[in-house]
Write a protein that holds these residues in place. Sequence first.
Motif, PDB file in Angstrom:
ATOM      1  N   GLU A  60       0.779  -1.088   0.011  1.00 33.18           N
ATOM      2  CA  GLU A  60       0.036   0.071   0.008  1.00 33.18           C
ATOM      3  C   GLU A  60       0.919   1.230  -0.032  1.00 33.18           C
ATOM      4  O   GLU A  60       1.914   1.352   0.539  1.00 33.18           O
ATOM      5  CB  GLU A  60      -1.042  -0.037   1.337  1.00 33.18           C
ATOM      6  N   GLU A  62       0.364   5.743   0.358  1.00 35.60           N
ATOM      7  CA  GLU A  62      -0.602   6.685   0.372  1.00 35.60           C
ATOM      8  C   GLU A  62       0.170   7.989  -0.049  1.00 35.60           C
ATOM      9  O   GLU A  62       1.224   8.417   0.126  1.00 35.60           O
ATOM     10  CB  GLU A  62      -0.836   6.809   1.799  1.00 35.60           C
ATOM     11  N   ARG A  63      -0.727   8.677  -1.085  1.00 38.44           N
ATOM     12  CA  ARG A  63      -0.143   9.684  -2.008  1.00 38.44           C
ATOM     13  C   ARG A  63      -1.315  10.651  -2.055  1.00 38.44           C
ATOM     14  O   ARG A  63      -2.545  10.393  -2.486  1.00 38.44           O
ATOM     15  CB  ARG A  63       0.332   9.627  -3.023  1.00 38.44           C
ATOM     16  N   LEU A  67      -5.178   5.950  -1.077  1.00 36.82           N
ATOM     17  CA  LEU A  67      -4.311   4.798  -0.822  1.00 36.82           C
ATOM     18  C   LEU A  67      -4.386   3.806  -2.305  1.00 36.82           C
ATOM     19  O   LEU A  67      -5.484   3.784  -2.988  1.00 36.82           O
ATOM     20  CB  LEU A  67      -5.184   3.910   0.269  1.00 36.82           C
ATOM     21  N   TYR A  68      -3.294   3.485  -2.563  1.00 34.50           N
ATOM     22  CA  TYR A  68      -3.073   2.684  -3.677  1.00 34.50           C
ATOM     23  C   TYR A  68      -2.198   1.288  -3.366  1.00 34.50           C
ATOM     24  O   TYR A  68      -1.515   1.256  -2.290  1.00 34.50           O
ATOM     25  CB  TYR A  68      -1.950   3.472  -4.955  1.00 34.50           C
TER      26      TYR A  68
END
Length: 104
Positions: A60, A62-63, A67-68
Amino acid sequence: MSKKKVLLAAALGIAIGYIAREQVNNQMKVTPEKALNHAKEMFKRQGPISGSWIYMKPEELERNGLLYDVYRGGVTRNIDGTNKQYDFYVDTETGAVIDTEAAV
């Protein structure tokens, strides 16, 4: 078994196989190999690369509050006789490069 039953069973088997294949294709994510190739092509636009790697297990990231699920990898480029390493993150769903950064 009658000819009708055999044909019906064959048609049913084909239909179930087709539906199952469509379900798998719709849920299939980008493979790590495809993600690596996509990232390498992106980096090659800026010049040659001398090495690359990718983790096969998604993680995972986070940007910007999102969340990707991503594959993390890297490339090495030789710039002015010095090897420089860059890390990248590729979205497992779309194959898009989410972020790149110079490795420390």
